[in-house]
Write a protein that holds these residues in place. Sequence first.
Motif, PDB file in Angstrom:
ATOM      1  N   PRO A 362     -56.303   0.358  43.244  1.00  0.00           N
ATOM      2  CA  PRO A 362     -55.776   0.575  44.598  1.00  0.00           C
ATOM      3  C   PRO A 362     -56.576  -0.079  45.715  1.00  0.00           C
ATOM      4  N   ILE A 363     -55.873  -0.298  46.795  1.00  0.00           N
ATOM      5  CA  ILE A 363     -56.490  -0.612  48.078  1.00  0.00           C
ATOM      6  C   ILE A 363     -56.619   0.730  48.796  1.00  0.00           C
ATOM      7  N   VAL A 364     -57.776   0.996  49.303  1.00  0.00           N
ATOM      8  CA  VAL A 364     -57.982   2.223  50.066  1.00  0.00           C
ATOM      9  C   VAL A 364     -58.313   1.823  51.497  1.00  0.00           C
ATOM     10  N   SER A 365     -57.518   2.307  52.414  1.00  0.00           N
ATOM     11  CA  SER A 365     -57.605   1.832  53.794  1.00  0.00           C
ATOM     12  C   SER A 365     -57.933   2.993  54.739  1.00  0.00           C
ATOM     13  N   PHE A 366     -58.987   2.829  55.516  1.00  0.00           N
ATOM     14  CA  PHE A 366     -59.401   3.851  56.484  1.00  0.00           C
ATOM     15  C   PHE A 366     -58.987   3.413  57.880  1.00  0.00           C
ATOM     16  N   CYS A 367     -58.414   4.321  58.642  1.00  0.00           N
ATOM     17  CA  CYS A 367     -57.944   4.001  59.990  1.00  0.00           C
ATOM     18  C   CYS A 367     -58.751   4.797  61.015  1.00  0.00           C
ATOM     19  N   ILE A 368     -59.302   4.105  61.968  1.00  0.00           N
ATOM     20  CA  ILE A 368     -60.139   4.771  62.968  1.00  0.00           C
ATOM     21  C   ILE A 368     -59.855   4.173  64.348  1.00  0.00           C
ATOM     22  N   GLY A 369     -59.728   5.060  65.327  1.00  0.00           N
ATOM     23  CA  GLY A 369     -59.493   4.589  66.694  1.00  0.00           C
ATOM     24  C   GLY A 369     -58.037   4.700  67.058  1.00  0.00           C
ATOM     25  N   ASP A 370     -57.524   3.711  67.743  1.00  0.00           N
ATOM     26  CA  ASP A 370     -56.113   3.770  68.145  1.00  0.00           C
ATOM     27  C   ASP A 370     -55.192   3.778  66.924  1.00  0.00           C
ATOM     28  N   SER A 371     -54.052   4.404  67.118  1.00  0.00           N
ATOM     29  CA  SER A 371     -53.044   4.444  66.052  1.00  0.00           C
ATOM     30  C   SER A 371     -52.401   3.071  65.903  1.00  0.00           C
ATOM     31  N   ALA A 372     -51.769   2.906  64.746  1.00  0.00           N
ATOM     32  CA  ALA A 372     -51.090   1.630  64.497  1.00  0.00           C
ATOM     33  C   ALA A 372     -49.730   1.880  63.885  1.00  0.00           C
ATOM     34  N   GLN A 373     -48.802   1.028  64.242  1.00  0.00           N
ATOM     35  CA  GLN A 373     -47.533   1.006  63.520  1.00  0.00           C
ATOM     36  C   GLN A 373     -47.745   0.095  62.322  1.00  0.00           C
ATOM     37  N   PHE A 374     -47.685   0.706  61.167  1.00  0.00           N
ATOM     38  CA  PHE A 374     -47.912  -0.007  59.915  1.00  0.00           C
ATOM     39  C   PHE A 374     -46.553  -0.226  59.280  1.00  0.00           C
ATOM     40  N   PHE A 375     -46.291  -1.406  58.796  1.00  0.00           N
ATOM     41  CA  PHE A 375     -44.990  -1.625  58.159  1.00  0.00           C
ATOM     42  C   PHE A 375     -45.192  -2.131  56.735  1.00  0.00           C
ATOM     43  N   TYR A 376     -44.277  -1.747  55.873  1.00  0.00           N
ATOM     44  CA  TYR A 376     -44.448  -2.086  54.468  1.00  0.00           C
ATOM     45  C   TYR A 376     -43.088  -2.136  53.782  1.00  0.00           C
ATOM     46  N   GLY A 377     -43.035  -2.843  52.690  1.00  0.00           N
ATOM     47  CA  GLY A 377     -41.775  -2.919  51.959  1.00  0.00           C
ATOM     48  C   GLY A 377     -41.947  -3.696  50.668  1.00  0.00           C
ATOM     49  N   ASP A 378     -40.889  -3.676  49.883  1.00  0.00           N
ATOM     50  CA  ASP A 378     -40.932  -4.362  48.590  1.00  0.00           C
ATOM     51  C   ASP A 378     -40.760  -5.858  48.742  1.00  0.00           C
ATOM     52  N   HIS A 379     -40.286  -6.268  49.900  1.00  0.00           N
ATOM     53  CA  HIS A 379     -39.968  -7.688  50.078  1.00  0.00           C
ATOM     54  C   HIS A 379     -40.650  -8.242  51.315  1.00  0.00           C
ATOM     55  N   ARG A 380     -40.686  -9.523  51.338  1.00  0.00           N
ATOM     56  CA  ARG A 380     -41.315 -10.183  52.470  1.00  0.00           C
ATOM     57  C   ARG A 380     -40.288 -10.324  53.599  1.00  0.00           C
ATOM     58  N   ASP A 381     -39.907  -9.203  54.111  1.00  0.00           N
ATOM     59  CA  ASP A 381     -38.869  -9.217  55.127  1.00  0.00           C
ATOM     60  C   ASP A 381     -39.156  -8.111  56.142  1.00  0.00           C
ATOM     61  N   VAL A 382     -39.579  -8.512  57.298  1.00  0.00           N
ATOM     62  CA  VAL A 382     -39.981  -7.516  58.294  1.00  0.00           C
ATOM     63  C   VAL A 382     -38.824  -6.620  58.710  1.00  0.00           C
ATOM     64  N   GLU A 383     -37.623  -7.156  58.660  1.00  0.00           N
ATOM     65  CA  GLU A 383     -36.501  -6.338  59.125  1.00  0.00           C
ATOM     66  C   GLU A 383     -36.133  -5.235  58.143  1.00  0.00           C
ATOM     67  N   LYS A 384     -36.514  -5.430  56.915  1.00  0.00           N
ATOM     68  CA  LYS A 384     -36.223  -4.396  55.922  1.00  0.00           C
ATOM     69  C   LYS A 384     -37.406  -3.484  55.671  1.00  0.00           C
ATOM     70  N   ALA A 385     -38.483  -3.775  56.326  1.00  0.00           N
ATOM     71  CA  ALA A 385     -39.690  -2.992  56.057  1.00  0.00           C
ATOM     72  C   ALA A 385     -39.584  -1.592  56.662  1.00  0.00           C
ATOM     73  N   GLU A 386     -40.302  -0.686  56.072  1.00  0.00           N
ATOM     74  CA  GLU A 386     -40.389   0.664  56.615  1.00  0.00           C
ATOM     75  C   GLU A 386     -41.614   0.771  57.506  1.00  0.00           C
ATOM     76  N   ASN A 387     -41.573   1.763  58.376  1.00  0.00           N
ATOM     77  CA  ASN A 387     -42.683   1.956  59.315  1.00  0.00           C
ATOM     78  C   ASN A 387     -43.364   3.276  59.066  1.00  0.00           C
ATOM     79  N   VAL A 388     -44.631   3.274  59.283  1.00  0.00           N
ATOM     80  CA  VAL A 388     -45.339   4.544  59.305  1.00  0.00           C
ATOM     81  C   VAL A 388     -46.430   4.440  60.371  1.00  0.00           C
ATOM     82  N   LEU A 389     -46.591   5.523  61.080  1.00  0.00           N
ATOM     83  CA  LEU A 389     -47.636   5.540  62.103  1.00  0.00           C
ATOM     84  C   LEU A 389     -48.945   5.953  61.439  1.00  0.00           C
ATOM     85  N   LEU A 390     -49.929   5.119  61.534  1.00  0.00           N
ATOM     86  CA  LEU A 390     -51.242   5.463  60.997  1.00  0.00           C
ATOM     87  C   LEU A 390     -52.165   5.837  62.143  1.00  0.00           C
ATOM     88  N   GLU A 391     -52.731   7.019  62.035  1.00  0.00           N
ATOM     89  CA  GLU A 391     -53.582   7.524  63.114  1.00  0.00           C
ATOM     90  C   GLU A 391     -55.039   7.539  62.694  1.00  0.00           C
TER      91      GLU A 391
END
Length: 439
Positions: A362-391
């Motif tokens: 795994p990649i283990v990612s720590f988030c500190i400071g301002d929140s970020a809109q993180f997007f992810y998906g199975d494909h290389r397509d930003v329009e189909k990606a899902e969003n999650v707010l990382l705080e």
Amino acid sequence: MSKSNKSTESSQEKPFPVDGNFDIHNDPHDKPLSDTSQDNPAYIIIGSIPIPLFRNNLKNQSLPFSTKSSTHKEAELLSRYDHLPSPPATGNKKIKRNRVDLGSVRTSQENCGKSSCSSGFECSSSFIETSPTTNFTSTTHHKESLQHSHFAKKNKVVYAGIPHSSYNNLVYASADHESDSPVSFLKFKPYDICFRRKRNSPLIRSALIDKSEEIYFGGQVGDIKDTILRPEMVHIVKTCRKLGLGHGGFYQPSFASGAKLRLKMMCLGLDWDPQTKSYGNKRVIDGSQPRSIPYLFTKLVMRAIKDAHCLINKECGVTYVEDILPSMSPDICIVNFYTTNGRLGLHQDRDESKESLQKGLPIVSFCIGDSAQFFYGDHRDVEKAENVLLESGDVLIFGGESRHVFHGVSSIIPYSAPNELLKDTGLLPGRLNLTFRQY
Ligand SMILES: O=C(O)CCC(=O)C(=O)O
Ligand SMILES: [Fe+2]
């Protein structure tokens, strides 16, 4: 957590440029920021299972402001890990890497959120000086100008006679004393991720108090598993700041094309070179050796994985949790600092070893400071990606089946960092992210 646009098909994938030619200004994800709820849970992705880690009432859980000095708190914190074994030493490696599609820009005018800059902290990035070969003067972190790289040779950073101004925190040195090469390496002016404290400045309080407790207090963490506690975050920020100011510290990477990543980066353990997309044990940019991953960081990663295993067991009823999320021992940490207009385009992390990728470590990612809109998906397509707010305090893990997920950061949410963290660290407006990997 907000999610949208589940990606299920690949037939409509849009061609995605590689090597940083992704014009992040035209990223369709670059849309108005959504509201950030206080109920946003911490969040991990395990296999293909996204698991929200719901926080309790965050306001009530925020840690009481301690009268102990932060040094004391950090010593206490470190002592919690004293009984644990030391991490393995990083071996000498020069490895081909294949990371793709990092969002970047050819121009950037980064702005850290000026109102905070009157916070009573002094921005020591303002010491960045004029490159000796250009007329360009970068006086503060508010302004980062259009620059291009002129790397003459792979694995060697050579001043090629034209302004090498890819990195706004660079000056030239005849030979880096930490380097065994006679060529002229670039020497760094440190990029400071924190304000320097001015004591007793009334502006400190007013600026911080003005900031939106009602909206962004959710960034505080309580005693929820898989999140980083505030004293730990303070320690991480201070450590990253210190490391970032020394050899192998933060710089703004760019690609051979001249396109720049919209963040500052520092690698620990092994260095990742965006130009060659490979890991090595010497930084190509300045010949310096990446610093080791601090012991506490490794311990926190191991704790996060262990907690994730407990959670998988509990939530999914799986006994052999390693089948879903393999363990790993990090020998690489990429530390990114995003100012408030920082971004990172959709990409996969796939430059680690074949074995590591095949096992889905795994990649283990720590988030500190301002929140970020993180997007992810199975494909290389930003329009189909899902969003999650990382705080701040969130830990995101993607391993097993999700190891090859496309992901990126579409925006940083200004003024969303927890006030207490800012008070304790003087962290600049923006977001610190640490991704741990095993080569
Ligand atoms: O900042 C983040 O959350 C993601 C960073 C990332 O994807 C990377 O460094 O490869
Ligand atoms: Fe990544």
